[in-house]
Design a protein around this motif. Structure first.
Motif, PDB file in Angstrom:
ATOM      1  N   ILE A   1       0.819  -1.208   0.000  1.00 51.75           N
ATOM      2  CA  ILE A   1       0.000   0.000   0.000  1.00 51.75           C
ATOM      3  C   ILE A   1       0.857   1.264   0.000  1.00 51.75           C
ATOM      4  N   GLN A   2       1.998   1.208   0.681  1.00 54.67           N
ATOM      5  CA  GLN A   2       2.874   2.379   0.792  1.00 54.67           C
ATOM      6  C   GLN A   2       4.062   2.317  -0.168  1.00 54.67           C
ATOM      7  N   HIS A   3       4.002   1.446  -1.156  1.00 57.23           N
ATOM      8  CA  HIS A   3       5.153   1.257  -2.054  1.00 57.23           C
ATOM      9  C   HIS A   3       5.513   2.566  -2.761  1.00 57.23           C
ATOM     10  N   ALA A   4       6.807   2.802  -2.893  1.00 57.78           N
ATOM     11  CA  ALA A   4       7.305   4.026  -3.524  1.00 57.78           C
ATOM     12  C   ALA A   4       6.924   4.126  -4.992  1.00 57.78           C
ATOM     13  N   LEU A   5       6.543   3.013  -5.585  1.00 56.60           N
ATOM     14  CA  LEU A   5       6.169   2.991  -7.000  1.00 56.60           C
ATOM     15  C   LEU A   5       5.115   4.038  -7.331  1.00 56.60           C
ATOM     16  N   TYR A   6       4.086   4.144  -6.481  1.00 55.00           N
ATOM     17  CA  TYR A   6       2.955   5.013  -6.799  1.00 55.00           C
ATOM     18  C   TYR A   6       3.373   6.475  -6.975  1.00 55.00           C
ATOM     19  N   GLN A   7       4.299   6.940  -6.135  1.00 59.82           N
ATOM     20  CA  GLN A   7       4.727   8.334  -6.205  1.00 59.82           C
ATOM     21  C   GLN A   7       5.621   8.618  -7.400  1.00 59.82           C
ATOM     22  N   GLU A   8       6.124   7.559  -8.017  1.00 66.00           N
ATOM     23  CA  GLU A   8       6.979   7.749  -9.192  1.00 66.00           C
ATOM     24  C   GLU A   8       6.178   7.805 -10.489  1.00 66.00           C
TER      25      GLU A   8
ATOM     26  N   ASN B   1       4.245   9.803 -12.363  1.00 63.40           N
ATOM     27  CA  ASN B   1       3.805  11.200 -12.480  1.00 63.40           C
ATOM     28  C   ASN B   1       3.849  11.734 -13.901  1.00 63.40           C
ATOM     29  N   ASN B   2       4.059  10.858 -14.881  1.00 68.08           N
ATOM     30  CA  ASN B   2       3.888  11.246 -16.284  1.00 68.08           C
ATOM     31  C   ASN B   2       3.549  10.005 -17.091  1.00 68.08           C
ATOM     32  N   LEU B   3       3.217  10.187 -18.343  1.00 66.63           N
ATOM     33  CA  LEU B   3       2.766   9.062 -19.165  1.00 66.63           C
ATOM     34  C   LEU B   3       3.836   8.004 -19.358  1.00 66.63           C
ATOM     35  N   SER B   4       5.081   8.418 -19.447  1.00 66.34           N
ATOM     36  CA  SER B   4       6.164   7.447 -19.617  1.00 66.34           C
ATOM     37  C   SER B   4       6.225   6.500 -18.422  1.00 66.34           C
ATOM     38  N   ASP B   5       6.073   7.053 -17.228  1.00 66.69           N
ATOM     39  CA  ASP B   5       6.064   6.234 -16.012  1.00 66.69           C
ATOM     40  C   ASP B   5       4.876   5.277 -16.018  1.00 66.69           C
ATOM     41  N   LEU B   6       3.720   5.829 -16.364  1.00 59.81           N
ATOM     42  CA  LEU B   6       2.509   5.017 -16.370  1.00 59.81           C
ATOM     43  C   LEU B   6       2.602   3.878 -17.381  1.00 59.81           C
ATOM     44  N   GLN B   7       3.177   4.167 -18.528  1.00 63.17           N
ATOM     45  CA  GLN B   7       3.311   3.152 -19.567  1.00 63.17           C
ATOM     46  C   GLN B   7       4.130   1.963 -19.079  1.00 63.17           C
ATOM     47  N   ILE B   8       5.192   2.222 -18.340  1.00 56.49           N
ATOM     48  CA  ILE B   8       6.017   1.141 -17.802  1.00 56.49           C
ATOM     49  C   ILE B   8       5.232   0.340 -16.776  1.00 56.49           C
ATOM     50  N   PHE B   9       4.563   1.035 -15.864  1.00 55.19           N
ATOM     51  CA  PHE B   9       3.778   0.347 -14.836  1.00 55.19           C
ATOM     52  C   PHE B   9       2.724  -0.562 -15.457  1.00 55.19           C
ATOM     53  N   MET B  10       2.026  -0.064 -16.442  1.00 57.50           N
ATOM     54  CA  MET B  10       0.931  -0.828 -17.039  1.00 57.50           C
ATOM     55  C   MET B  10       1.429  -2.096 -17.713  1.00 57.50           C
TER      56      MET B  10
ATOM     57  N   ALA C   1      10.015  -4.491  -9.522  1.00 60.05           N
ATOM     58  CA  ALA C   1      10.537  -4.545 -10.890  1.00 60.05           C
ATOM     59  C   ALA C   1      10.040  -3.355 -11.709  1.00 60.05           C
ATOM     60  N   ALA C   2       8.753  -3.043 -11.585  1.00 60.01           N
ATOM     61  CA  ALA C   2       8.202  -1.883 -12.295  1.00 60.01           C
ATOM     62  C   ALA C   2       8.858  -0.594 -11.807  1.00 60.01           C
ATOM     63  N   TYR C   3       9.022  -0.475 -10.507  1.00 59.11           N
ATOM     64  CA  TYR C   3       9.649   0.710  -9.902  1.00 59.11           C
ATOM     65  C   TYR C   3      11.077   0.885 -10.420  1.00 59.11           C
ATOM     66  N   GLN C   4      11.833  -0.203 -10.427  1.00 63.09           N
ATOM     67  CA  GLN C   4      13.232  -0.131 -10.867  1.00 63.09           C
ATOM     68  C   GLN C   4      13.327   0.275 -12.335  1.00 63.09           C
ATOM     69  N   GLU C   5      12.409  -0.229 -13.160  1.00 59.08           N
ATOM     70  CA  GLU C   5      12.449   0.151 -14.579  1.00 59.08           C
ATOM     71  C   GLU C   5      12.080   1.619 -14.762  1.00 59.08           C
ATOM     72  N   ILE C   6      11.127   2.099 -13.985  1.00 56.05           N
ATOM     73  CA  ILE C   6      10.747   3.519 -14.057  1.00 56.05           C
ATOM     74  C   ILE C   6      11.913   4.408 -13.643  1.00 56.05           C
ATOM     75  N   ILE C   7      12.571   4.054 -12.540  1.00 56.92           N
ATOM     76  CA  ILE C   7      13.712   4.840 -12.058  1.00 56.92           C
ATOM     77  C   ILE C   7      14.843   4.835 -13.090  1.00 56.92           C
ATOM     78  N   ALA C   8      15.110   3.668 -13.671  1.00 52.99           N
ATOM     79  CA  ALA C   8      16.173   3.567 -14.675  1.00 52.99           C
ATOM     80  C   ALA C   8      15.863   4.435 -15.888  1.00 52.99           C
ATOM     81  N   ALA C   9      14.593   4.454 -16.303  1.00 53.58           N
ATOM     82  CA  ALA C   9      14.194   5.269 -17.462  1.00 53.58           C
ATOM     83  C   ALA C   9      14.358   6.758 -17.155  1.00 53.58           C
ATOM     84  N   LYS C  10      14.059   7.159 -15.925  1.00 55.36           N
ATOM     85  CA  LYS C  10      14.200   8.569 -15.553  1.00 55.36           C
ATOM     86  C   LYS C  10      15.670   8.984 -15.517  1.00 55.36           C
ATOM     87  N   GLN C  11      16.521   8.086 -15.097  1.00 56.39           N
ATOM     88  CA  GLN C  11      17.952   8.396 -15.038  1.00 56.39           C
ATOM     89  C   GLN C  11      18.557   8.550 -16.423  1.00 56.39           C
ATOM     90  N   LYS C  12      17.975   7.836 -17.392  1.00 56.76           N
ATOM     91  CA  LYS C  12      18.462   7.931 -18.769  1.00 56.76           C
ATOM     92  C   LYS C  12      17.974   9.197 -19.464  1.00 56.76           C
TER      93      LYS C  12
END
Length: 261
Positions: free
Chosen positions: A20-27, A29-38, A249-260
């Motif tokens: 419920i408190q996973h950091a994923l949700y706060q990350e 915040n744009n369509l690119s992030d959402l696309q990875i999560f989905m 796994a979704a969180y890590q991919e989102i973070i990696a994409a943001k760093q790139k």
């Protein structure tokens, strides 16, 4: 609620809170992030139906000649949820399954649906999860999540299926999705309208009376059999841990994409 449920809830509460408190949700915040999560979440949307169908097969009659099976309240719960999952309404009032609604949400958000579609197509051809995963190049975290679900489905133990359904999926969904909605701040919100509608439908439907009925179903199937409660506790814990790994796994991919970027 009996002592068995109290013990179970004490053991799984830390895992529930992690989800419920996973950091994923706060990350997201744009369509690119959402696309990875989905891309990850859609597999959980899909395999939920097989868990639900396993309960329908074991706890209702789906054969001919028809015969009354089990508890009528349980039959009502399962059949009602099946109707909602297989033939709910979309944002325009058109009948659709939640899986198909989610695919529509992915398309609107610009998420890549090729992997899930390839997986479904290969599953139809090979009738094998392993081969479908391989041909669709599905990530390990998704494979592990789905394989655990099907280990419960294939156990043919209705009390395990009911417990994972109730405490690993159905009972968890309202709180998990509410946490996501509260943190949701997609900039291009008009492209996430179907996704938001999907979340709102789950909060509205699952947060009502389904959870209470599902808990009663699990209680009826287990009674005071300590062996069943021990086995289902492990199954629920494993299910929640699989969800955390999927989210990680979704969180890590989102973070990696943001760093790139």
């Amino acid at each position: 609620m009996n002592a068995h449920f109290d013990t179970l809830n004490q053991k799984i509460e830390p895992l529930r809170e992690q989800i419920i408190q996973h950091a994923l949700y706060q990350e997201i915040n744009n369509l690119s992030d959402l696309q990875i999560f989905m891309k990850y979440h859609v597999f959980a949307v899909w395999d939920f139906m097989s868990l639900l169908k396993s309960l329908q097969i074991n706890l209702t009659c789906v054969e001919t000649p028809w015969l009354p099976v089990g508890n009528a309240d349980t039959r009502f719960l399962i059949n009602e949820i099946v109707v909602g999952e297989e033939s709910d309404v979309d944002q325009n009032g058109k009948r659709t399954s939640h899986f198909e609604l989610y695919l529509s949400a992915m398309k609107q958000a610009g998420a890549n649906t090729q992997q899930i579609n390839d997986f479904i197509d290969n599953l139809k051809i090979y009738k094998s999860l392993t081969l479908a995963f391989e041909h669709a190049n599905v990530p390990d975290a998704i494979r592990s999540f789905v394989e655990h679900t099907f280990s419960i489905v294939n156990s043919n133990e209705s009390y395990l299926q009911a417990a994972v359904f109730t405490f690993g999926r159905e009972d968890l969904i309202p709180a998990m999705f509410l946490s996501m909605v509260n943190n949701f701040s997609v900039e291009e919100s008009q492209k996430a309208e179907i996704f938001k509608y999907y979340l709102e439908r789950h909060i509205e439907i699952d947060g009502d009376h389904h959870s209470h009925l599902a808990i009663a179903m699990t209680d009826q199937l287990c009674g005071d059999d300590q062996n069943k409660w021990t086995a289902l506790t492990k199954a629920v814990i494993d299910s929640l841990e699989m969800r955390i790994q999927l989210w990680d796994a979704a969180y890590q991919e989102i973070i990696a994409a943001k760093q790139k970027a």
